[in-house]
Scaffold this motif. Structure first.
Motif, PDB file in Angstrom:
ATOM      1  N   ASN A   1      19.472  33.327  29.190  1.00  0.00           N
ATOM      2  CA  ASN A   1      19.899  32.030  29.736  1.00  0.00           C
ATOM      3  C   ASN A   1      21.363  31.979  30.157  1.00  0.00           C
ATOM      4  O   ASN A   1      21.799  30.983  30.734  1.00  0.00           O
ATOM      5  CB  ASN A   1      19.644  30.920  28.713  1.00  0.00           C
ATOM      6  CG  ASN A   1      20.506  31.050  27.468  1.00  0.00           C
ATOM      7  OD1 ASN A   1      20.773  32.167  27.003  1.00  0.00           O
ATOM      8  ND2 ASN A   1      20.931  29.940  26.912  1.00  0.00           N
TER       9      ASN A   1
ATOM     10  N   LYS B   1       9.557  29.829  39.693  1.00  0.00           N
ATOM     11  CA  LYS B   1       8.746  28.692  39.287  1.00  0.00           C
ATOM     12  C   LYS B   1       7.275  29.067  39.370  1.00  0.00           C
ATOM     13  O   LYS B   1       6.880  30.004  40.072  1.00  0.00           O
ATOM     14  CB  LYS B   1       9.023  27.470  40.156  1.00  0.00           C
ATOM     15  CG  LYS B   1       8.479  27.576  41.573  1.00  0.00           C
ATOM     16  CD  LYS B   1       8.609  26.244  42.316  1.00  0.00           C
ATOM     17  CE  LYS B   1       7.989  26.318  43.712  1.00  0.00           C
ATOM     18  NZ  LYS B   1       8.014  25.028  44.418  1.00  0.00           N
TER      19      LYS B   1
ATOM     20  N   GLY C   1       9.259  23.291  35.356  1.00  0.00           N
ATOM     21  CA  GLY C   1      10.375  24.086  34.879  1.00  0.00           C
ATOM     22  C   GLY C   1      10.805  23.735  33.473  1.00  0.00           C
ATOM     23  O   GLY C   1      11.078  24.623  32.651  1.00  0.00           O
ATOM     24  N   LYS C   2      10.868  22.457  33.166  1.00  0.00           N
ATOM     25  CA  LYS C   2      11.293  22.042  31.831  1.00  0.00           C
ATOM     26  C   LYS C   2      10.269  22.445  30.785  1.00  0.00           C
ATOM     27  O   LYS C   2      10.621  22.849  29.662  1.00  0.00           O
ATOM     28  CB  LYS C   2      11.509  20.520  31.806  1.00  0.00           C
ATOM     29  CG  LYS C   2      12.173  20.013  30.538  1.00  0.00           C
ATOM     30  CD  LYS C   2      12.566  18.548  30.682  1.00  0.00           C
ATOM     31  CE  LYS C   2      13.349  18.077  29.464  1.00  0.00           C
ATOM     32  NZ  LYS C   2      13.795  16.663  29.624  1.00  0.00           N
TER      33      LYS C   2
ATOM     34  N   TYR D   1      10.549  26.218  30.191  1.00  0.00           N
ATOM     35  CA  TYR D   1      11.718  26.453  29.339  1.00  0.00           C
ATOM     36  C   TYR D   1      11.407  26.121  27.886  1.00  0.00           C
ATOM     37  O   TYR D   1      11.697  26.907  26.969  1.00  0.00           O
ATOM     38  CB  TYR D   1      12.897  25.615  29.844  1.00  0.00           C
ATOM     39  CG  TYR D   1      13.887  25.240  28.764  1.00  0.00           C
ATOM     40  CD1 TYR D   1      14.831  26.157  28.310  1.00  0.00           C
ATOM     41  CD2 TYR D   1      13.851  23.979  28.171  1.00  0.00           C
ATOM     42  CE1 TYR D   1      15.710  25.818  27.304  1.00  0.00           C
ATOM     43  CE2 TYR D   1      14.728  23.640  27.170  1.00  0.00           C
ATOM     44  CZ  TYR D   1      15.661  24.560  26.736  1.00  0.00           C
ATOM     45  OH  TYR D   1      16.525  24.224  25.723  1.00  0.00           O
TER      46      TYR D   1
ATOM     47  N   VAL E   1      15.635  30.665  28.419  1.00  0.00           N
ATOM     48  CA  VAL E   1      15.944  30.724  29.840  1.00  0.00           C
ATOM     49  C   VAL E   1      16.719  29.457  30.181  1.00  0.00           C
ATOM     50  O   VAL E   1      16.901  28.583  29.334  1.00  0.00           O
ATOM     51  CB  VAL E   1      14.674  30.869  30.700  1.00  0.00           C
ATOM     52  CG1 VAL E   1      13.951  32.169  30.366  1.00  0.00           C
ATOM     53  CG2 VAL E   1      13.742  29.670  30.519  1.00  0.00           C
ATOM     54  N   ARG E   2      17.180  29.310  31.404  1.00  0.00           N
ATOM     55  CA  ARG E   2      17.991  28.146  31.778  1.00  0.00           C
ATOM     56  C   ARG E   2      17.212  27.245  32.725  1.00  0.00           C
ATOM     57  O   ARG E   2      16.653  27.707  33.730  1.00  0.00           O
ATOM     58  CB  ARG E   2      19.286  28.609  32.463  1.00  0.00           C
ATOM     59  CG  ARG E   2      20.322  27.499  32.683  1.00  0.00           C
ATOM     60  CD  ARG E   2      21.143  27.237  31.456  1.00  0.00           C
ATOM     61  NE  ARG E   2      21.952  26.037  31.589  1.00  0.00           N
ATOM     62  CZ  ARG E   2      23.240  26.035  31.992  1.00  0.00           C
ATOM     63  NH1 ARG E   2      23.835  27.167  32.300  1.00  0.00           N
ATOM     64  NH2 ARG E   2      23.907  24.901  32.064  1.00  0.00           N
ATOM     65  N   HIS E   3      17.174  25.965  32.398  1.00  0.00           N
ATOM     66  CA  HIS E   3      16.548  24.965  33.259  1.00  0.00           C
ATOM     67  C   HIS E   3      17.592  23.950  33.674  1.00  0.00           C
ATOM     68  O   HIS E   3      18.446  23.549  32.875  1.00  0.00           O
ATOM     69  CB  HIS E   3      15.404  24.251  32.531  1.00  0.00           C
ATOM     70  CG  HIS E   3      14.775  23.160  33.347  1.00  0.00           C
ATOM     71  ND1 HIS E   3      15.016  21.818  33.105  1.00  0.00           N
ATOM     72  CD2 HIS E   3      13.958  23.211  34.430  1.00  0.00           C
ATOM     73  CE1 HIS E   3      14.353  21.099  33.993  1.00  0.00           C
ATOM     74  NE2 HIS E   3      13.712  21.911  34.798  1.00  0.00           N
TER      75      HIS E   3
ATOM     76  N   TYR F   1      12.153  24.926  38.805  1.00  0.00           N
ATOM     77  CA  TYR F   1      12.574  26.316  38.652  1.00  0.00           C
ATOM     78  C   TYR F   1      13.247  26.551  37.306  1.00  0.00           C
ATOM     79  O   TYR F   1      13.847  25.645  36.711  1.00  0.00           O
ATOM     80  CB  TYR F   1      13.557  26.709  39.749  1.00  0.00           C
ATOM     81  CG  TYR F   1      12.929  26.943  41.101  1.00  0.00           C
ATOM     82  CD1 TYR F   1      12.658  28.232  41.552  1.00  0.00           C
ATOM     83  CD2 TYR F   1      12.620  25.872  41.941  1.00  0.00           C
ATOM     84  CE1 TYR F   1      12.090  28.450  42.799  1.00  0.00           C
ATOM     85  CE2 TYR F   1      12.058  26.083  43.192  1.00  0.00           C
ATOM     86  CZ  TYR F   1      11.796  27.377  43.607  1.00  0.00           C
ATOM     87  OH  TYR F   1      11.232  27.584  44.842  1.00  0.00           O
ATOM     88  N   CYS F   2      13.197  27.794  36.852  1.00  0.00           N
ATOM     89  CA  CYS F   2      14.002  28.259  35.733  1.00  0.00           C
ATOM     90  C   CYS F   2      14.804  29.467  36.200  1.00  0.00           C
ATOM     91  O   CYS F   2      14.313  30.285  36.979  1.00  0.00           O
ATOM     92  CB  CYS F   2      13.137  28.653  34.537  1.00  0.00           C
ATOM     93  SG  CYS F   2      12.488  27.248  33.601  1.00  0.00           S
ATOM     94  N   ARG F   3      16.025  29.554  35.709  1.00  0.00           N
ATOM     95  CA  ARG F   3      16.838  30.746  35.960  1.00  0.00           C
ATOM     96  C   ARG F   3      16.667  31.687  34.779  1.00  0.00           C
ATOM     97  O   ARG F   3      16.869  31.285  33.626  1.00  0.00           O
ATOM     98  CB  ARG F   3      18.308  30.374  36.117  1.00  0.00           C
ATOM     99  CG  ARG F   3      19.182  31.500  36.653  1.00  0.00           C
ATOM    100  CD  ARG F   3      20.642  31.189  36.466  1.00  0.00           C
ATOM    101  NE  ARG F   3      21.015  31.209  35.067  1.00  0.00           N
ATOM    102  CZ  ARG F   3      22.173  30.760  34.586  1.00  0.00           C
ATOM    103  NH1 ARG F   3      23.058  30.222  35.398  1.00  0.00           N
ATOM    104  NH2 ARG F   3      22.428  30.806  33.292  1.00  0.00           N
ATOM    105  N   ILE F   4      16.308  32.916  35.064  1.00  0.00           N
ATOM    106  CA  ILE F   4      16.003  33.890  34.025  1.00  0.00           C
ATOM    107  C   ILE F   4      16.958  35.070  34.161  1.00  0.00           C
ATOM    108  O   ILE F   4      16.926  35.799  35.161  1.00  0.00           O
ATOM    109  CB  ILE F   4      14.547  34.385  34.133  1.00  0.00           C
ATOM    110  CG1 ILE F   4      13.572  33.195  34.075  1.00  0.00           C
ATOM    111  CG2 ILE F   4      14.236  35.389  33.027  1.00  0.00           C
ATOM    112  CD1 ILE F   4      12.131  33.566  34.411  1.00  0.00           C
TER     113      ILE F   4
END
Length: 359
Positions: free
Chosen positions: A30, A298, A304-305, A308, A318-320, A330-333
């Motif tokens: 994350n 995604k 996304g939430k 996460y 991970v970062r949402h 989306y999530c940033r991984i």
């Protein structure tokens, strides 16, 4: 907030770092850190003489570090300034190169600190939306007035611009500064550092937190024409002359010296990124084309939430991002080690199976 806080400080909307929970052991994907340790020479440098001299102030010029960076990039030391992380240098750039009638210009979806610094310094920003596919179009910036800040590759999308497009932006207005934030450039994108010799309106900022495995060392570099570096030093010496500590100077210089280790680690991350991208797309994910040490992804099966949250329950962070609305699915991984990414993929496969049963 206390009753004594100023009105100006009370209005600030601080940057939110990636969470660092301590309640259990997590696979941390994350915060875009490196999954690999620093170069062997870094550890040797930290065990050396500088450790015995911590009662003395560090070198305010950071000469050992700026010389190592200059050698690496084929620059002169006075074309380089070191900072307490690239965030400090970007903040200095906001102070040095923005003001009344010359505000910052940046994308609507990009590094979140740009918005924070604009507010911190009381600047009026120009915010230019990314295109529908999350790409940044240089054409949208050609007539922009102000100082342009480009994260390249962009965050959190991971999409990179080729240097030819940035050259076009530099040529469009030689009286306008373009600051290229290259925090993630070493994982497959093109650096703008070679353009410095041709353009005095270019400032390139880099960090040691990602590709050089020194997030805890808090080291950054800004590179550009000598007069630009003088401008940043004017801000630095008005704020904190001893901004990089002795150990970080030594560690950073050693990291710059080991090119082979740097290349092995960045290439390993890039290979793992491509493998993870292929696997997620095979599972039906949309994954943006990344040149960073993270991916932006995604799935239609989970928001996304929710993705996460469910991954966190399984010990994977991970970062949402809740805002803006068009990235909420989306999530940033971050790209970890191959073992960590296999654990992520296994957890996602299990989640997708659960989602199908719930449906």
């Amino acid at each position: 907030m206390s009753r004594l806080i100023s009105q100006e400080a009370a209005r600030l909307a601080p940057y939110t770092p990636g969470e660092q929970p301590r309640d259990q052991q997590y696979i941390k994907l994350n915060t875009n850190e490196s999954p690999y340790p620093p170069a062997p020479g870094v550890l040797a440098a930290l065990a050396g003489a500088e450790r015995e001299r911590l009662e003395l102030y560090s070198d305010p010029t950071c000469a050992a570090l700026t010389q190592a960076a200059a050698d690496f990039y084929g620059l002169e030391p006075d074309q380089v300034i070191a900072g307490n992380g690239s965030d400090e240098l970007l903040s200095f750039a906001f102070r040095a190169f923005c003001g009344a009638g010359r505000g910052p210009v940046y994308a609507d979806i990009t590094y979140g600190f740009y918005k924070v610094w604009a507010q911190f310094y009381g600047l009026e920003p120009t915010v230019i939306p990314l295109r529908e596919d999350f790409s940044l179009a240089v054409d949208d910036y050609l007539d922009a007035r102000g100082t342009i800040f480009l994260a390249n590759p962009n965050a959190p999308t991971g999409i990179a611009l080729p240097t030819g497009e940035i050259r076009r932006l530099l040529e469009a207005d030689r009286a306008r500064l373009v600051v290229v934030d290259e925090a993630y450039v070493d994982f497959g994108a093109e650096s703008c550092v070679p353009l410095i010799r041709d353009y005095d309106n270019l400032l390139v900022v880099q960090t040691f937190s990602k590709s050089r495995s020194l997030a805890g060392g808090r080291i950054g570099l800004a590179m550009g024409e000598r007069a630009l570096i003088d401008d940043l030093n004017r801000v630095k010496y008005s704020f904190n002359p001893y901004n990089v500590n002795r150990l970080s100077i030594a560690a950073g210089a050693a990291a710059m010296a080991d090119r082979a280790y740097f290349e092995r680690c960045t290439q390993a991350v890039a290979r793992t990124r491509e493998y993870t991208t292929e696997q997620l797309r095979a599972l039906g994910f949309t994954v943006l084309p990344s040149k960073a040490n993270f991916i932006f992804a995604k799935t239609e099966c989970l928001g996304g939430k929710e993705l996460y949250r469910r991954l966190k329950e399984r010990g994977i962070l991970v970062r949402h991002f809740d805002q803006p609305a068009r990235i909420t699915d989306y999530c940033r991984i971050s790209i970890g080690s191959p073992k960590q990414m296999e654990a992520l993929l296994a957890a996602i496969r299990a989640l997708l199976e659960e989602s199908e049963k719930e449906a």
